[in-house]
Design an enzyme around this catalytic site. Structure first.
Site, PDB file in Angstrom:
ATOM      1  N   ASP A  69      -1.308  12.703   6.454  1.00  0.00           N
ATOM      2  CA  ASP A  69      -2.760  12.862   6.299  1.00  0.00           C
ATOM      3  C   ASP A  69      -3.442  11.503   6.157  1.00  0.00           C
ATOM      4  O   ASP A  69      -4.534  11.284   6.657  1.00  0.00           O
ATOM      5  CB  ASP A  69      -3.061  13.728   5.077  1.00  0.00           C
ATOM      6  CG  ASP A  69      -2.634  15.178   5.322  1.00  0.00           C
ATOM      7  OD1 ASP A  69      -2.471  15.533   6.518  1.00  0.00           O
ATOM      8  OD2 ASP A  69      -2.448  15.917   4.345  1.00  0.00           O
ATOM      9  N   CYS A  70      -2.769  10.577   5.456  1.00  0.00           N
ATOM     10  CA  CYS A  70      -3.389   9.263   5.258  1.00  0.00           C
ATOM     11  C   CYS A  70      -3.025   8.263   6.355  1.00  0.00           C
ATOM     12  O   CYS A  70      -3.693   7.256   6.545  1.00  0.00           O
ATOM     13  CB  CYS A  70      -3.035   8.726   3.873  1.00  0.00           C
ATOM     14  SG  CYS A  70      -1.303   8.949   3.445  1.00  0.00           S
ATOM     15  N   TYR A  71      -1.939   8.525   7.085  1.00  0.00           N
ATOM     16  CA  TYR A  71      -1.527   7.653   8.205  1.00  0.00           C
ATOM     17  C   TYR A  71      -1.318   8.528   9.432  1.00  0.00           C
ATOM     18  O   TYR A  71      -0.189   8.830   9.821  1.00  0.00           O
ATOM     19  CB  TYR A  71      -0.235   6.899   7.860  1.00  0.00           C
ATOM     20  CG  TYR A  71      -0.429   5.848   6.796  1.00  0.00           C
ATOM     21  CD1 TYR A  71      -0.743   4.527   7.168  1.00  0.00           C
ATOM     22  CD2 TYR A  71      -0.319   6.155   5.448  1.00  0.00           C
ATOM     23  CE1 TYR A  71      -0.932   3.558   6.200  1.00  0.00           C
ATOM     24  CE2 TYR A  71      -0.509   5.201   4.476  1.00  0.00           C
ATOM     25  CZ  TYR A  71      -0.816   3.900   4.852  1.00  0.00           C
ATOM     26  OH  TYR A  71      -1.017   2.941   3.916  1.00  0.00           O
TER      27      TYR A  71
END
Ligand code: SF4
Ligand code: SF4
Lengths: 135, 399
Positions: free
Chosen positions: B138-140
């Protein structure tokens, strides 16, 4: 040993002698004749491809020279890239003809082209890719 | 008796006396230890040769959108990098090979290009292709990346060698009846040649055999830039047999070294190919030894003939890990171009370059004399002869 191509010049008095026979028999070398001719002056020229042990090859070449045969590598195109050479001397003890020599003072490794028989071992051995051979 | 602070004062004033480890031998012969120790402030030592346990770590900066390299795959110049670190950090070892390199399947393999060559190209300022994939989070979210990178755009690029600077090394020979291809070079059958790998009397740890000045935190010249000793190296093995002057007769100490790759040069970090063995990196290292007293000076005056090295058969004893040697020879003999083994005259070659080592010792000498390079005190000693520290072989246990 890689296959080596050499040019042999036989002076007139040697043309009839069984030199190549002895070269093959006594020094255990495999050969292919790439070219053979006797010129109008009755001097012989033979281009051979040889394969065998390095030591045998060296001795075989010595034998030819002692018999009076002029030996020349077919490829004269071995070269040393001075920019790449670090003078480590890895090639020096491998060269069968002392064509690579360390200057005892400066430590610099010199390539003496005239002595080179284009066997290719230094090309394989040099860790820095400083020795090149072109056929 | 002098202190490092006093020597640094002299460096700043421009009246420091610096000699290389080769030059100091002549001075000691001429003037004797006592007088020479008063004259000389610093002795520079150096080495240049293949050092396999070398590598770099670097941070590529975050892409937009972000990709997590950690746990993914990455190659630089076609050579796989280690991705067990965070999102934008990679490690590349000198021995790494492209996945599609034929290796020794065509024996002996040529090993034309690998980690050592990538490091060399990167430090020389060449653009290299970085290809990477991540699994996406989700963050990368990004999953693929292909871009040119250049050393000047990297956040950090650090050379970090976990084992360099071997204090002495084996002389490799081959008693079998076929040619072998080793990390010590091509070894001809039946004692056809002997290869060694040390700068001998110019080599750093042979000039400070008991590690009285070289230790953790020592500032050095690494790949032409500034580096530091960060730890002792892997396989550090100080408790081997020594001469009465303290010089080990076998491979002994090693150093772990670190330095900013951005300040180094491709002249002193060169990718190398060992036919039939693999790729590695040749590293240039210069280490200054402060002449604090007569004892330290005496160590630096060591000559090639005083340094012995073991002759090891790489056709059977080395691969089978047999602790057998065929004898000891000294570096004066090795450097002469021939040694004698079992009554046979055997031609010698060196893997390390004395010419390059001399250049490094001179460069370091120049930088110290010009005031550019100050000496450091080691913050901690590395394990020495009294440490009982030993390098152990692997103990295999049944699984
Ligand atoms: S092996 Fe290569 S680098 Fe070493 S001396 Fe020979 S040509 Fe130069
Ligand atoms: S190719 Fe290299 S090793 Fe062979 S003879 Fe010429 S210089 Fe010597």
């Amino acid at each position: 040993m890689e296959r080596i191509k050499i040019v042999l010049h036989f002076p007139k008095q040697l043309v009839d002698k069984p030199i190549v026979y002895r070269l093959v028999k006594d020094f255990n070398l495999e050969f292919n004749i790439l070219k053979a001719e006797v010129n109008p002056n009755e001097e012989g020229l033979l281009i051979l491809e040889l394969k065998g042990q390095d030591q045998d090859y060296k001795k075989g070449i010595e034998y030819l020279k002692n018999e009076g045969v002029r030996v020349q590598p077919l490829s004269q195109d071995v070269s040393m890239d001075r920019q790449r050479c670090v003078d480590c001397t890895v090639c020096v003890s491998l060269c069968p003809t002392e064509a690579l020599e360390k200057d005892p003072q400066s430590g610099e490794v010199k390539f003496i082209k005239e002595k080179c028989i284009a066997c290719g071992i230094c090309v394989k051995a040099c860790p820095y890719g400083a020795m090149k051979i072109e056929f | 008796m002098k202190t490092i602070q006093e020597i640094n004062e002299k460096i700043k004033k421009g009246n420091v006396v610096v000699l290389t480890a080769e030059e100091v031998i002549g001075l000691v012969e001429e003037k004797g230890i006592k007088e020479a120790a008063q004259t000389v402030d610093v002795v520079t030592t150096a080495t240049f040769g293949p050092m396999c346990s070398s590598g770099i770590y670097f941070n590529i900066g975050h892409s937009k959108p972000r990709i997590k390299l950690g746990g993914g795959h990455a190659t630089l110049g076609g050579v796989p990098c280690y991705t067990g670190l965070a999102a934008a950090d990679l490690f590349l070892g000198a021995n790494a090979l492209p996945d599609d390199d034929p290796r020794n399947s065509v024996y002996p393999g040529e090993f034309r290009y690998g980690g050592g060559h990538v490091i060399s190209d990167l430090v020389s300022g060449k653009d290299l292709v970085l290809e990477a994939s991540g699994y996406g989070t989700d963050c990368y979210p990004r999953k693929n990346l292909k871009t040119y990178i250049n050393i000047k755009d990297l956040n950090e690029a650090v050379l970090y060698n976990i084992r360099n600077c071997y204090q002495n090394y084996n002389v490799a020979i081959n008693t079998s009846d076929k040619v072998i291809y080793t990390y010590m070079g091509i070894l001809r059958q039946k004692l056809g040649n002997a290869n060694y790998c040390s700068a001998g009397a110019l080599s750093p740890l042979l000039n400070d055999p008991l590690y009285k000045t070289i230790g953790i935190g020592t500032k050095i010249l690494l790949g032409g830039g500034v580096g530091f000793v960060s730890w002792w190296g892997t396989q550090h093995n100080p408790c081997v047999e020594r001469t009465n002057k303290g010089v080990p007769k076998y491979p002994a100490a090693t150093l772990a070294l670190i330095g900013d790759l951005k300040n180094m040069s491709g002249q002193w970090l060169i990718g190398t190919s060992m036919v039939g063995y693999g790729v590695t990196l040749s590293v240039g290292i210069g280490i200054p030894i402060p002449i604090l007293n007569e004892e330290i000076l005496e160590y630096t005056a060591v000559k090639d003939e005083d340094i012995l090295a073991p002759v090891v058969d790489y056709s059977k004893d080395y691969p089978q890990r047999e602790n057998r040697i065929l004898g000891l020879v000294n570096y004066a003999q090795l450097k002469s171009g021939h040694i004698e083994i079992k009554g046979k005259k055997v031609p010698t070659s060196s893997l390390s370059s004395i010419r390059k080592a001399r250049e490094i010792a001179d460069v370091l000498k120049g930088r110290i004399k010009s005031g550019e390079f100050l000496l450091t005190e080691a913050v901690e000693k590395i394990p020495s002869v009294d440490s009982k520290y030993r390098s152990k072989p692997l103990k295999e246990r049944k699984v």
